[in-house]
Design a protein around this motif. Structure first.
Motif, PDB file in Angstrom:
ATOM      1  N   ARG A 289       0.456  -1.032   0.207  1.00  0.00           N
ATOM      2  CA  ARG A 289       0.158   0.122   0.089  1.00  0.00           C
ATOM      3  C   ARG A 289       0.635   1.298   0.616  1.00  0.00           C
ATOM      4  O   ARG A 289       0.613   2.084  -0.849  1.00  0.00           O
ATOM      5  CB  ARG A 289      -0.935   0.131   1.400  1.00  0.00           C
ATOM      6  CG  ARG A 289      -0.799  -0.070   2.772  1.00  0.00           C
ATOM      7  CD  ARG A 289      -1.343  -0.037   3.655  1.00  0.00           C
ATOM      8  NE  ARG A 289       0.008   0.176   4.829  1.00  0.00           N
ATOM      9  CZ  ARG A 289      -0.893   1.145   5.265  1.00  0.00           C
ATOM     10  NH1 ARG A 289      -1.477   2.730   4.938  1.00  0.00           N
ATOM     11  NH2 ARG A 289      -0.269   1.443   6.320  1.00  0.00           N
ATOM     12  N   SER A 291       4.730   2.281  -1.668  1.00  0.00           N
ATOM     13  CA  SER A 291       6.523   2.574  -2.192  1.00  0.00           C
ATOM     14  C   SER A 291       6.781   3.248  -2.149  1.00  0.00           C
ATOM     15  O   SER A 291       6.703   4.415  -3.062  1.00  0.00           O
ATOM     16  CB  SER A 291       5.852   1.721  -3.777  1.00  0.00           C
ATOM     17  OG  SER A 291       4.649   0.026  -3.267  1.00  0.00           O
ATOM     18  N   SER A 313      -1.217   0.500  -4.672  1.00  0.00           N
ATOM     19  CA  SER A 313       0.048   1.049  -3.350  1.00  0.00           C
ATOM     20  C   SER A 313       0.248   2.083  -3.892  1.00  0.00           C
ATOM     21  O   SER A 313       0.575   3.010  -4.777  1.00  0.00           O
ATOM     22  CB  SER A 313       1.284   0.652  -4.135  1.00  0.00           C
ATOM     23  OG  SER A 313       2.463   0.924  -3.232  1.00  0.00           O
TER      24      SER A 313
END
Length: 535
Positions: A289, A291, A313
């Motif tokens: 979720r 990065s 993400s």
């Protein structure tokens, strides 16, 4: 709910320890260490440092030769809890380079992980000041007492028992948290000391989106300052740090999926490596979720590739040199607005984190206006006090700017511009520094080694870029007379330089191309490299 801001790195961990003693804090391969387990190991190390006599007193830093092991992570916490800063050392760095860093730091205590015991003899054999060597997982070394009589060894069975509770003693915002070395143009690595105040300023600004259910990747090596985000953001939020095994660092797709990571952080080139190996498939990472990418320029094409594999993400680009504690600029990708904001296919660097300021300056250090190219200077709570025991270099890089009074700014050498929306955009370097897999590399340092070994003055090293434009290796150019010395060149580079700085290719040219000023024409050499096939 997010934790309250911590006053130092240890306090953030201790708060989570008290709230979540039986929650996972660390996962290495298939071993899970709960917060209570990690605190127990850290306390053993802390108490042994505090009780190891002359070797435990005076020096502000403790060396840590450990790699992706329980000793590595417990060692960091134990050193910090003992009121010291940690000096991370890499077992694959040349012994001579590691000795240089140890000597420069003044450390008289060295903690060694079991996984690094084979590299220890080469390191110790030429160290003159006595060290106290702590080996938390090792019961003994054959002939160590006779072979290295100058040094004192404390093996696992002689470690102090842990205290009833891990605690910290006398840590202020000005206390040293760590000392990391970056490549230096003079051939001597530059020591960058970071205080707890510097470090918690970054960590506290990064914890808002995380909780105890999260699972963080630990991708970066501990000698890379971005590793503090992997560790201390997670531990302040009560989350679990998942160590990426060495063999999976540049191809971690299986680990991301199987370990159900929710936060990933790496250099952008990791995306290119996984693409090259055809490891990326649509929706491969459904649990991610957040990065975070940094240490290299992030391309729009890399973002698009990552969005396919991690559809849930958020993608974040971060920028910041080691001297300013990991990251000072942050940009969150927005599918609708971001494409129009990108310059030449690169994602914006973002806007400053809370408490940090950016000023773009010209050659005379005067501030430039919107849309004008300038060198990035950074001020704020994350800026290091200066280079370790190097006042001359500190004066050159940490300075005041016209119109800003006595405030100190770090001069990065990076070029950028600020657009009408206030976003900063990276535009290259003003010198010959490059980044290889996220590590800062001074090309002059490599050239100095090549010049010494070859006996040739006309020596050039250059970054060798991958097809996606990200530097991935070093190429060296020398006169033809050096061709017979290639084995010596390789051996010498491996002796003096970390692996990522050792040239992958040697080219021998007679004559070297020169520009109108009689200098080696680096542009022609760069064009030469572009025509060479990639591996």
């Amino acid at each position: 709910m997010p934790s309250a801001p911590a006053l130092n790195l240890v306090e953030g961990f201790l708060r989570s320890l008290h709230r979540y003693p039986q929650r996972p804090a660390l996962e290495i391969e298939d071993r899970i260490f709960h917060y209570a387990d990690l605190a127990h190991e850290a306390s053993r190390i802390q108490q042994t440092i505090l009780n190891c006599g002359h070797g435990g007193n005076g020096a502000p830093f403790v060396g840590l030769l450990a790699h992706r092991s329980i000793t590595a992570y417990a060692g960091i916490l134990g050193i910090l809890a003992a009121g010291r800063g940690y000096l991370p050392l890499h077992p694959r760095f040349p012994a001579e380079r590691t000795r240089t860093m140890l000597a420069a730091s003044g450390a008289n205590v060295l903690i060694v992980g079991e996984e690094c015991r084979e590299s220890l003899p080469a390191l110790l054999q030429e160290i003159q000041p006595p060290l106290t060597v702590l080996m938390p997982e090792t019961s003994g070394l054959k002939d160590s007492a006779e072979r290295f009589a100058i040094h004192r060894f404390i093996f696992s069975d002689r470690f102090q028992p842990p205290a009833s509770a891990l605690s910290w003693r006398g840590i202020s915002s000005d206390s040293w948290a760590y000392l990391m070395f970056t490549s230096g143009s003079t051939g001597i690595p530059k020591g960058v000391p970071i205080t707890h105040g510097n470090a918690v300023a970054y960590v506290n600004s990064s914890c808002g989106n995380f909780n105890a259910e999260d699972r963080f990747s630990q991708f970066y090596d501990l000698t890379f300052d971005a590793s503090i985000g992997d560790l201390f953001i997670a531990w302040q939020c009560g989350a679990c740090v998942v160590c990426i095994p060495e063999h999976s660092v540049m191809a971690p797709a299986k680990i991301i999926r199987e370990k159900r990571l929710t936060r990933w952080e790496s250099v952008p080139s990791a995306i290119a490596f996984m693409q090259k190996l055809r490891l990326l498939k649509p929706a491969l990472f459904p649990d991610l979720r957040i990065s975070v990418f940094g240490a290299e320029a992030l391309t729009v094409s890399a973002v698009e590739a990552w969005r396919e594999v991690a559809p849930h993400s958020e993608i974040i680009n971060e920028y910041g040199p080691t001297e300013t504690t990991n990251a000072v600029l942050r940009y969150r990708w927005d599918e609708k607005s971001s494409p129009a904001l990108c310059h030449n296919g690169y994602v914006p660097l973002g806007k400053p984190l809370s408490g940090q300021d950016i000023c773009l300056v010209d050659e005379n250090l005067n501030a430039v206006g919107e849309g004008e190219l300038g060198e990035i200077c950074i001020g704020g709570s994350q800026v290091s006090p200066g280079y370790w025991n190097d006042p001359e270099r500190t004066r050159k890089q940490f300075l005041s700017l016209p119109g800003f009074g006595s405030r100190i700014w770090y001069r990065t050498g990076d070029l950028a511009l600020r657009d009408s929306h206030g976003w900063f955009h990276y535009k290259g370097r003003r010198d010959e520094q490059v980044k290889i897999r996220g590590y800062r590399v001074e090309l002059q340092e490599i050239e100095g080694v090549l010049r010494k070994i070859s006996g040739c003055e006309q020596v050039v090293s250059m970054a060798w870029s991958a097809a996606n434009g990200s530097p991935e290796a070093i190429a060296a150019f020398l006169p033809s007379q050096a061709r017979d010395k290639e084995d010596d060149l390789l051996e010498g580079c491996r002796k003096h330089l970390p692996e990522y700085m050792v040239p992958r290719r040697f080219y021998y040219l007679d004559p070297m191309p020169l520009n109108a000023n009689g200098k080696i024409d680096r542009k022609k050499l760069a064009d030469f490299l572009k025509e060479k096939p990639r591996e």
